[in-house]
Design a protein around this motif. Sequence first.
Motif, mmCIF file in Angstrom:
data_model
loop_
_atom_site.group_PDB
_atom_site.id
_atom_site.type_symbol
_atom_site.label_atom_id
_atom_site.label_comp_id
_atom_site.label_asym_id
_atom_site.label_seq_id
_atom_site.Cartn_x
_atom_site.Cartn_y
_atom_site.Cartn_z
ATOM 1 N N GLY A 1 -9.409 59.548 70.128
ATOM 2 C CA GLY A 1 -10.277 60.723 69.817
ATOM 3 C C GLY A 1 -11.810 60.344 69.636
ATOM 4 N N SER A 2 -11.959 59.054 68.905
ATOM 5 C CA SER A 2 -13.220 58.641 68.935
ATOM 6 C C SER A 2 -13.897 58.414 70.232
ATOM 7 C CB SER A 2 -13.399 57.424 68.186
ATOM 8 O OG SER A 2 -12.476 57.406 67.108
ATOM 9 N N LEU A 3 -13.068 57.974 71.246
ATOM 10 C CA LEU A 3 -13.560 57.416 72.509
ATOM 11 C C LEU A 3 -13.928 58.835 73.312
ATOM 12 C CD1 LEU A 3 -13.869 55.403 74.444
ATOM 13 C CD2 LEU A 3 -11.521 55.598 75.275
ATOM 14 N N VAL A 4 -13.192 59.759 73.106
ATOM 15 C CA VAL A 4 -13.387 61.191 73.880
ATOM 16 C C VAL A 4 -14.713 61.692 73.189
ATOM 17 C CG1 VAL A 4 -12.670 63.346 74.191
ATOM 18 C CG2 VAL A 4 -11.165 61.736 74.425
ATOM 19 N N ARG A 5 -14.796 61.519 71.733
ATOM 20 C CA ARG A 5 -16.110 62.075 71.339
ATOM 21 C C ARG A 5 -17.345 61.295 71.768
ATOM 22 N NH1 ARG A 5 -12.706 62.847 66.970
ATOM 23 N NH2 ARG A 5 -13.294 61.015 66.121
ATOM 24 N N LEU A 6 -17.055 60.007 71.824
ATOM 25 C CA LEU A 6 -18.255 59.204 72.381
ATOM 26 C C LEU A 6 -18.581 59.602 73.649
ATOM 27 C CD1 LEU A 6 -19.809 56.246 71.673
ATOM 28 C CD2 LEU A 6 -18.178 55.478 73.535
ATOM 29 N N ILE A 7 -17.783 59.774 74.512
ATOM 30 C CA ILE A 7 -18.231 60.195 75.777
ATOM 31 C C ILE A 7 -18.743 61.518 75.992
ATOM 32 C CG2 ILE A 7 -16.956 60.741 78.036
ATOM 33 C CD1 ILE A 7 -15.208 58.143 77.553
ATOM 34 N N GLU A 8 -18.092 62.537 75.179
ATOM 35 C CA GLU A 8 -18.696 63.726 75.147
ATOM 36 C C GLU A 8 -20.318 63.800 74.801
ATOM 37 O OE1 GLU A 8 -15.969 67.568 74.243
ATOM 38 O OE2 GLU A 8 -15.785 65.971 73.059
ATOM 39 N N GLU A 9 -20.274 63.025 73.639
ATOM 40 C CA GLU A 9 -21.595 62.869 73.185
ATOM 41 C C GLU A 9 -22.733 62.347 73.805
ATOM 42 O OE1 GLU A 9 -23.090 60.273 69.509
ATOM 43 O OE2 GLU A 9 -21.325 61.246 68.796
ATOM 44 N N LYS A 10 -22.062 61.389 74.625
ATOM 45 C CA LYS A 10 -23.165 60.639 75.572
ATOM 46 C C LYS A 10 -23.568 61.577 76.788
ATOM 47 C CE LYS A 10 -23.234 56.734 73.163
ATOM 48 N NZ LYS A 10 -24.486 55.960 72.618
ATOM 49 N N GLY B 264 -11.094 48.056 75.173
ATOM 50 C CA GLY B 264 -12.244 48.980 75.849
ATOM 51 C C GLY B 264 -13.349 49.141 74.923
ATOM 52 N N GLY B 265 -13.110 49.163 73.762
ATOM 53 C CA GLY B 265 -14.053 49.700 72.907
ATOM 54 C C GLY B 265 -15.237 49.232 72.694
ATOM 55 N N ALA B 266 -15.301 47.881 72.596
ATOM 56 C CA ALA B 266 -16.796 47.146 72.590
ATOM 57 C C ALA B 266 -17.379 47.169 73.809
ATOM 58 C CB ALA B 266 -16.480 45.782 71.991
ATOM 59 N N GLY B 267 -16.758 47.321 74.948
ATOM 60 C CA GLY B 267 -17.217 47.220 76.022
ATOM 61 C C GLY B 267 -17.888 48.639 76.587
ATOM 62 N N ILE B 268 -17.180 49.781 76.081
ATOM 63 C CA ILE B 268 -17.850 50.805 76.515
ATOM 64 C C ILE B 268 -19.225 51.040 75.611
ATOM 65 C CG2 ILE B 268 -16.668 52.421 74.752
ATOM 66 C CD1 ILE B 268 -16.059 54.075 77.321
ATOM 67 N N GLU B 269 -19.015 50.737 74.585
ATOM 68 C CA GLU B 269 -20.280 50.825 73.605
ATOM 69 C C GLU B 269 -21.465 49.953 74.036
ATOM 70 O OE1 GLU B 269 -21.979 52.011 70.105
ATOM 71 O OE2 GLU B 269 -20.146 52.346 70.642
ATOM 72 N N LEU B 270 -21.128 48.956 74.572
ATOM 73 C CA LEU B 270 -22.108 47.991 75.208
ATOM 74 C C LEU B 270 -22.730 48.791 76.664
ATOM 75 C CD1 LEU B 270 -23.837 45.349 75.124
ATOM 76 C CD2 LEU B 270 -21.629 44.108 76.215
ATOM 77 N N ALA B 271 -21.918 49.163 77.438
ATOM 78 C CA ALA B 271 -22.259 49.869 78.540
ATOM 79 C C ALA B 271 -23.075 51.030 78.302
ATOM 80 C CB ALA B 271 -21.054 50.337 79.526
ATOM 81 N N TYR B 272 -22.785 52.039 77.328
ATOM 82 C CA TYR B 272 -23.700 52.787 76.924
ATOM 83 C C TYR B 272 -25.261 52.444 76.456
ATOM 84 C CZ TYR B 272 -20.667 56.815 78.132
ATOM 85 O OH TYR B 272 -19.812 57.695 78.433
ATOM 86 N N LYS B 273 -25.020 51.420 75.705
ATOM 87 C CA LYS B 273 -26.124 50.962 75.359
ATOM 88 C C LYS B 273 -27.124 50.652 76.417
ATOM 89 C CE LYS B 273 -27.724 47.292 71.881
ATOM 90 N NZ LYS B 273 -27.691 45.801 72.444
ATOM 91 N N VAL B 274 -26.694 49.722 77.139
ATOM 92 C CA VAL B 274 -27.461 49.358 78.469
ATOM 93 C C VAL B 274 -27.931 50.520 79.084
ATOM 94 C CG1 VAL B 274 -27.627 48.157 80.803
ATOM 95 C CG2 VAL B 274 -26.207 47.230 78.711
#
Lengths: 176, 773
Positions: B526-535, B487-497
């Motif tokens: 943890g990083s994933l949750v932080r990423l989502i929170e931050e976005k 999931g990691g790379a995908g979610i990063e890409l999704a947020y980028k778009v």
Amino acid sequence: MGKRTNDVRDWDEVHQAILSHQTALIRYASSILGEREGAKDVVQEVFLKLCKQPWRDVEGHLVNWLFRVTRNQALDLLRKEKRMSLFENPETMERLAGVGESSGQDARTQERVGSLLELVGQLPGKERELVTLKFQQGLSYKEISEVTGMTVGNVGYVLHHALKELKTRWSAAESV
Amino acid sequence: MEKISKGDPRFTAKALGEQSEELENVEITSEDLKEFEETLALAKELENEFGNSESEETLSEDQISDLGKRFEERDSKWKLLMFPGWVYNVAACLAIGAVGVVMYNDKGLFEEEPRRPSPVDTVAEVDQVAVNDDVSESAIAVDRFEEAKTDRDDGVERKTEIRVLTKEFVDDLGVGSSKQLLEYADRAGVSGDANGTLGNFTQPRTVQIAETEAVFKLSPFTVDASGGNVYRDTQTLAGGRMANVPLESASSTIVLNVPAAPYRSISGDFGNVRESRLRGYASGASHMQAQPLSGGIPASAPNREGYDHIEENDFRSVMDNPLSTFSIDVDTASYSNMRRMIEGGARPLPDAIRIEELINYFKYDYAEPTGETPFSVNIESASAPWKSEHQLVRIGLKGKTIAQDERPAANLVFLVDVSGSMGQKNKLPLAQEALKLLVEQMGSDDRIAIVVYAGSSGLVLPSTTANNQETIQHAIDNLRSGGSTKGGAGIELAYKVATEKFIDGGINRVVLCTDGDFNVGVTDDGSLVRLIEEKAKSGVFFSAIGFGNGNYQDGKMEQLSNKGNGNYAYIDGKQEARKVFVDDMLGTLHTIAKDVKIQVDFNPAEVTAYRLIGYVNRKLAKEDFNDDKKDAGEIGAGHTVTALYEVVPAGVEFDTKGVDASKYQRPATKTTGSEEWLTVKLRYKAPNEDVSQLVDFPYTGNVEREFKNASPDFRFASSVAGFGMLLRDSTHKGNLEMDDVIEIARAARSKDSNGLKSEFVELVRKAKALLEE
């Protein structure tokens, strides 16, 4: 318990193994890591493990063993990088995922060793690794399979794609 | 002779001079001969270049002399290589089918001169040994494991993981052999794969295998490890369950000493036995012990669904705790998930039941908001159907309805899991249908993009305005499952778009569609949750839509969507897809107020005690109410949110559970002149603001009001709550029976335009039959 458990080689034997295989292993590790320096550390660790290895574990398949352990070590190093940079660096993610244009950056920082090798350096991690094993080491599919733990079929598949890609890029480069 | 073309991997194999019988019996089609020549030429050139470039890369002299030194010291190490008998048992067991991978931290290799002093946060120096059916390799694994165990006094903090993958797990992944599994693991980034990892412990890590250890063998289970964060920080890891393999007389126990972990539980589907749970203690070590399994490998299909444990709210005395604070929750996933289980003939797991989500699955006919507050607040009370001397107080919120043409433009990025497990009919195909239904609702101001993730991730549909219906529908149709989840790379890409196409004042959202096996790696949760929170702070919200069953990770999905100012729905069929994507789309996507918190202030003169029904995971500390930094739930356009309190009115006997009332504290007497039962205070923020607004609504009830005189909505919501209490076997269910639920719900299902309330009645009937079995 195996009788030969305590069968220790002497240093000369280990040293000989280092001299004979270090270059190939460093190359192999670089093909996984995409850079040279970390590769040396990886290989040093591999030989350290060899020092500590009961002989019966490597007897008869030393070369395979060396490659396999090199691979594990190098992948661990990559994973470590990944953990530290996950979400900070999508490029690393992509490289690890083996997608996209991948390791171009790392490859470019390497010394130029020739146009085709440069193209190899730009392949995604797994393809780069297998191409190295195939053409530098001259391993057969089966031997590659033994080193990497991939199935022979999978090796064939990855190499097939790698070559197709190389061919396309090569002819594009030639025509420039 | 079989003819093969250039698309066939054997084409390349032949060009590279591979020798095999198979290759001798194939020949290249004539039209591809030229291509074949080119491949031959390329291969030759590659060989040459690799050969010529043999620049002598060698280890430095220092490195070699280091090795020499280490070699001299090795004698002291040899004893580690004398394997105890059980090592061979491990090997024997592994040979019969289990695949194990032991991971642990490599110790600093060079003690004299530590090259990599790892700080606590770089715990990733992991060594990995694949233990497959090769005996010598398993010996290596154990050897290294021993080293990791013994060599921990260098003051460097590290993490140790034991990672064991089982045959069943391998099968479940759909890979054919252990080698393929390792290959899969490489692709997924082994350590980045939640499945099969046992333990994710970040503090002093002694991991011991007890002396009596024979061997362990795993089958699927779930480990929940909550890191002591009050605000739901639970990681749900899917993995294997420890089971005894009866080798010699030894029992198999893994003791994981994990100090300073406030809560850990291990739960799983033990064959057909439902779940079992072991807990650690706040200050001490927690022990996980293998459960003996009579038949060896469970006969039933592995169930890797993960649910967080839910401890029901108890009554609280108003004298001691006059304030009750919680975050609203508009999620409904628990309802459809429960429905799937009942329809499938299984009694729902108690921890899969979140009562507030059952209640909120239904729309209630609350008043439209007037004035500035974007939602209306509707309070009603009547006697509790399960205990007539108690009262139920309902707080109902309704978000402002927004007409389709007034809706802000939407910028949606769908992040679709296309891993192999999504191939089942009730997963990806259903997701595709759901997406198409949604796309039909959208117009030229709206944008849609699709990112897929599996072994690799990629943008399959760049952000496209929704008037290009055909392009979008086509992209959806062409989604195919296959590969592993990453999931990691995908979610990063999704947020980028999503960020690139950000619409100011619009609906900006990443919508995850998955069966829940979201493998971004244990250590990276943890990083994933932080990423989502931050976005979410930057205005891109996150929703999760769950599909299918089997390895469905409910807890993680809920957690992620909560952190992302998002909602979480579970889709179990086409009807549900329609409900979520068409009927509720506006509310689902268009947030009208965020961080909505409720604080109820009870008057001790009128109310002795109260109990919040459901919202267990949503409770907040009373200080959090006024703290704008504390995240809470969102309410969407047209959404209704309902919370029920069971209250004990003053004068009704209430068991204070053995605690004597304070001699000095007296209920505020009527001298205050107030007969108010309570005041409902609400805080919320406009979607694009950081400062909250406060509104409050005092309420005075009437103890004489009987349940049967309450509004249909009130009665229906109560019946749903009652159903949830029965499924959870609540201690507060009083004299309630399934038949009462059926009767109440049947009589109260007014305005049931989509038939969901009638369906509920049917569901209760089925559940009743299941419970009676």
